[in-house]
Design a protein around this motif. Structure first.
Motif, PDB file in Angstrom:
ATOM      1  N   GLU A  72      57.754 113.745 131.257  1.00 11.86           N
ATOM      2  CA  GLU A  72      56.718 114.920 131.567  1.00 11.86           C
ATOM      3  C   GLU A  72      55.437 114.850 130.627  1.00 11.86           C
ATOM      4  N   ASN A  73      54.328 115.536 131.019  1.00 20.82           N
ATOM      5  CA  ASN A  73      53.377 115.765 129.974  1.00 20.82           C
ATOM      6  C   ASN A  73      53.534 117.057 129.331  1.00 20.82           C
ATOM      7  N   VAL A 126      53.292 112.658 125.731  1.00 26.57           N
ATOM      8  CA  VAL A 126      54.099 112.051 126.908  1.00 26.57           C
ATOM      9  C   VAL A 126      55.677 112.163 126.344  1.00 26.57           C
ATOM     10  N   LYS A 127      56.222 113.020 127.117  1.00 25.70           N
ATOM     11  CA  LYS A 127      57.780 113.343 126.439  1.00 25.70           C
ATOM     12  C   LYS A 127      58.724 112.613 127.421  1.00 25.70           C
ATOM     13  N   ILE A 128      59.566 111.787 126.854  1.00 27.70           N
ATOM     14  CA  ILE A 128      60.811 111.004 127.679  1.00 27.70           C
ATOM     15  C   ILE A 128      62.010 111.786 126.886  1.00 27.70           C
ATOM     16  N   SER A 129      62.651 112.179 127.943  1.00 29.32           N
ATOM     17  CA  SER A 129      64.168 112.652 127.685  1.00 29.32           C
ATOM     18  C   SER A 129      65.265 111.946 128.378  1.00 29.32           C
ATOM     19  N   VAL A 130      66.165 111.509 127.499  1.00 25.77           N
ATOM     20  CA  VAL A 130      67.108 110.624 127.740  1.00 25.77           C
ATOM     21  C   VAL A 130      68.539 111.624 127.543  1.00 25.77           C
ATOM     22  N   SER A 154      57.516 112.185 136.124  1.00 29.56           N
ATOM     23  CA  SER A 154      56.244 112.847 136.343  1.00 29.56           C
ATOM     24  C   SER A 154      55.230 111.939 137.126  1.00 29.56           C
ATOM     25  N   LYS A 155      54.498 112.480 138.218  1.00 31.80           N
ATOM     26  CA  LYS A 155      53.909 111.571 139.108  1.00 31.80           C
ATOM     27  C   LYS A 155      52.568 111.408 138.442  1.00 31.80           C
ATOM     28  N   THR A 208      49.474 102.346 128.662  1.00 30.60           N
ATOM     29  CA  THR A 208      50.637 101.870 129.392  1.00 30.60           C
ATOM     30  C   THR A 208      51.059 103.239 130.427  1.00 30.60           C
ATOM     31  N   ASN A 209      51.696 102.875 131.350  1.00 28.65           N
ATOM     32  CA  ASN A 209      52.298 104.084 132.159  1.00 28.65           C
ATOM     33  C   ASN A 209      53.626 103.952 131.866  1.00 28.65           C
ATOM     34  N   LEU A 210      54.380 104.942 131.199  1.00 26.83           N
ATOM     35  CA  LEU A 210      55.722 104.616 130.847  1.00 26.83           C
ATOM     36  C   LEU A 210      56.545 104.689 131.579  1.00 26.83           C
ATOM     37  N   ASN A 211      56.449 105.298 133.049  1.00 32.20           N
ATOM     38  CA  ASN A 211      57.034 105.351 134.199  1.00 32.20           C
ATOM     39  C   ASN A 211      57.670 103.975 134.577  1.00 32.20           C
TER      40      ASN A 211
END
Length: 671
Positions: free
Chosen positions: A438-439, A458-462, A399-400, A372-375
């Motif tokens: 971001e990676n 893969v890092k997700i920041s909230v 991140s693109k 999956t693409n998290l974006n």
């Protein structure tokens, strides 16, 4: 003509002369006794006594002098004493002789002289004897053999130099501090560790430069007690922190040795120290890891319990949901019971969401995992949330070239929604929410809050701009059923399920927050090398699909068995039932040619769903099996699917979901 003295006058003069003669005899006798007394003192004392003229020639030598030099009086009288003195000591001896010509006409000198037993050290105290005109008539010297003392001093000097060199080169920290708290010695290790140069250290105040300001009062009290107590112990130990030139604080364990004067007063203290900074940091890190391990074990145990509760609860909900679906079949929405039945379904749906949270927290709570693409998921959730909570401004920084991850999309949506709702509740009057992806590569240099596998993530920041979370709350933030909200507003499962879902995806989550500074949740999910599949058209699931065929229904719960059988029969299927894996195998052996589909419960006593599936595959390699469970699609269910099981349906399911799943597996030829 002078007057002739009378007889009486002559007689008086005679008596006066006789008296004077008597006084002279008494004086001479006293002088003789005094000379005898001093002669005896000089002859019998151990100290050396000499008298020399201004040119240094012996005028008198005591018997003790003759004895130690092995010469008699005749050999010494008239001889100069300087040739007896060691060449290296003659200069200072001459300087002492010169000092005798100036008040107070005394001198002290230590010198070596050649005796009958070789070179020996002597300490001389000299006094000039002055004439009436103030000139020096002679010099009297009293000497003492100090060879033993000199030898002892030499040994002590060598020892002191030896220990000083040891202190300089020792790998331990070494310093000496005087009574005024000035550093009078600092070794190489101290200078290397603190970054100071020697000239920046020596004679500087210990407290002003090297002790942290918040500790100075405490450390000074210990120092004053040590230095100004006459009966202070010679050896002591303590721990404190010191400052480096860069301002870093180092923890040091000290061993202190006092130097005292003959009266017992402390002169200085020499301190040897061991740098405990790395050890203390390691201990703190070990304690932190131990706390994390205990927390992880606690969460693991609670997760297992939560999963079991959710499984059993879903079986109960299955009975309620199934019977409600059956009762609603064929009913007109205008029917007076239809609204109540819809209310029951709504309650089941709410309860199902609660068990979903429990299963998300429990071990192995993944459903259907795919690259999956998290974006895409995050952008969708951002749009949806911003429409419903317009007081919250959402900013995305994606991140693109984000790596793909293998996740269950529904659960990741649940994670994001829980975090968004948590942020919204922290900002009831509005605020900002920042989402970033971001990676990252986690290697040995990465500052990890937990012990995690190294590699690509893969890092997700909230991040929110709320009031922040205090330290005490942060420690419990992921605990199940822990909430700071009113019980009406929160169950305490939101962040617990977030923790469980991320953990079950082999990721980890940490939180950074300070009171008044907002909160940031960082989620790390392992990156995948698999390609992301193209999205296909969604199956429209809006109607009940009738069918035909024969289904073997296997479940150990009588309630589930009864309800599911009735649901299948209402859909047009013929149903065989079995309450255990063993009975299912026996029945399938007899009717394998008739049975089109097996709906198999995963968790059963005795032979569980996994073993039953393997036996079914042995009997018929093309057997169609739909796996059913009150648990989510966890590790065990996923493993069974990987061995050829055709599908999975989560309890509780309604009539529509069951009809669509059975239709999907049996194919249109049976419809």
């Amino acid at each position: 003509m002078p007057k002739k003295p009378t007889y009486e006058e002559l007689e008086a003069r005679v008596r006066e002369l006789e008296r004077l003669q008597a006084d002279c005899r008494q004086t001479e006798d006293a002088l003789r006794k005094s000379e005898e007394r001093y002669r005896l003192l000089i002859e019998h004392q151990n100290d050396l006594v000499v008298e020399v003229d201004p040119e240094g020639r012996f005028l008198f030598v005591s018997p003790s002098y003759c004895s130690i030099f092995g010469k008699n009086e005749k050999e010494l009288l008239g001889r100069r004493f300087m040739p007896l003195v060691h060449e290296e000591d003659r200069k200072q001896t001459a300087q002492a002789m010169e000092a005798l010509y100036h008040p107070p006409h005394t001198a002290y000198v230590e010198q070596r002289a050649m005796t009958k037993s070789g070179w020996r050290w002597f300490a001389w105290s000299d006094k000039a004897i002055l004439g009436k005109t103030g000139n020096i008539e002679s010099i009297v010297g009293v000497g003492r053999d100090i060879t033993d003392r000199k030898q002892a001093e030499e040994v002590l000097g060598k020892s002191e130099r030896k220990w000083r060199n040891i202190l300089i080169e020792t790998p331990q920290i070494g310093i000496s501090i005087d009574r005024q708290a000035r550093i009078i010695f600092a070794n190489k290790r101290f200078l290397e560790l603190t970054g100071w140069r020697e000239e920046e250290v020596l004679f500087n105040d210990w407290f002003d430069r090297f002790v942290p300001e918040d500790l100075r009062e405490q450390v000074r009290a210990v120092f004053d007690n040590l230095m100004h107590t006459r009966n202070a112990v010679d050896y002591s130990t303590n721990e404190n922190e010191i400052l480096t030139k860069s301002g870093e604080r180092l923890k040091v364990a000290w061993s202190n040795v006092l130097t005292k004067d003959p009266k017992g007063a402390v002169v200085d203290v020499t301190c040897l120290g061991i740098d405990l900074t790395d050890r203390k940091r390691a201990e703190e890190e070990r304690e932190k890891l131990q706390a994390q391990l205990i927390q992880a074990q606690k969460m693991e145990a609670i997760g297992t319990l939560a999963g079991g509760i959710a499984h059993n609860f879903n079986n109960i909900l299955m009975g309620i949901q199934g019977r409600t679906s059956l009762m609603m079949m064929g009913k007109n929405p205008s029917d007076r019971d239809y609204e109540h039945l819809g209310g029951i379904e709504a309650c089941v749906k709410s309860a199902k969401e609660l068990t979903r949270d429990l299963l998300g927290f429990a071990r192995g709570g993944k459903y259907e995992v795919e690259p999956t693409n998290l974006n895409a998921i995050i952008e969708h959730e951002n749009r949806m949330f911003s429409r419903t909570k317009k007081e919250i401004r959402i900013y995305g920084n994606m991140s693109k070239d984000l790596w793909s991850v293998e996740v269950d999309k529904g659960q990741i949506r649940q994670v994001l929604l829980n975090l968004y709702v948590n942020a919204w509740q922290a900002m009831p009057y509005g605020g900002d929410l920042y989402i970033q992806t971001e990676n990252v590569i986690i290697d040995e240099k990465f500052d990890k809050p937990f012990t995690v596998a190294l590699g690509r993530y893969v890092k997700i920041s909230v991040m929110d701009t709320g009031p922040g979370i205090d330290a005490a709350t942060r420690k419990r933030i992921f605990d199940p059923f822990f909430t700071t909200k009113d019980k009406v507003k929160g169950t305490g499962l939101g962040l617990a399920s977030v923790y469980g879902i991320i953990k079950n995806h082999r990721g980890f989550i940490d939180v950074h927050s300070r009171t008044g500074k907002g909160t940031t949740f960082n989620i790390y999910l392992p990156a995948s090398d698999k390609k992301i599949p193209k999205e296909g058209p969604e199956l429209r699931q809006y109607e009940i699909q009738d069918g035909e065929g024969k289904v073997l229904l296997v479940d150990d719960e009588a309630m589930v068995l009864t309800v599911a059988q009735t649901m299948l029969e209402k859909l047009g299927y013929q149903v065989f039932t079995a309450k255990s894996g063993e009975k299912a195998i026996d029945l399938y052996k007899k009717k394998r040619e008739e049975i089109d589909l097996v709906i198999l419960d995963m968790i059963m006593p005795g032979m569980g769903g996994g073993k039953a599936f393997d036996h079914l595959k042995e009997i018929d390699s093309n057997v169609k099996v739909l796996l059913s469970s009150g648990y989510s699609l966890n590790g065990q269910a996923h493993e069974i699917l990987s061995r050829g099981c055709r599908g999975f349906i989560q309890k509780p399911f309604d009539l529509e979901a069951l009809s669509l799943k059975v239709r999907e597996l049996l194919g249109k030829d049976k419809q």
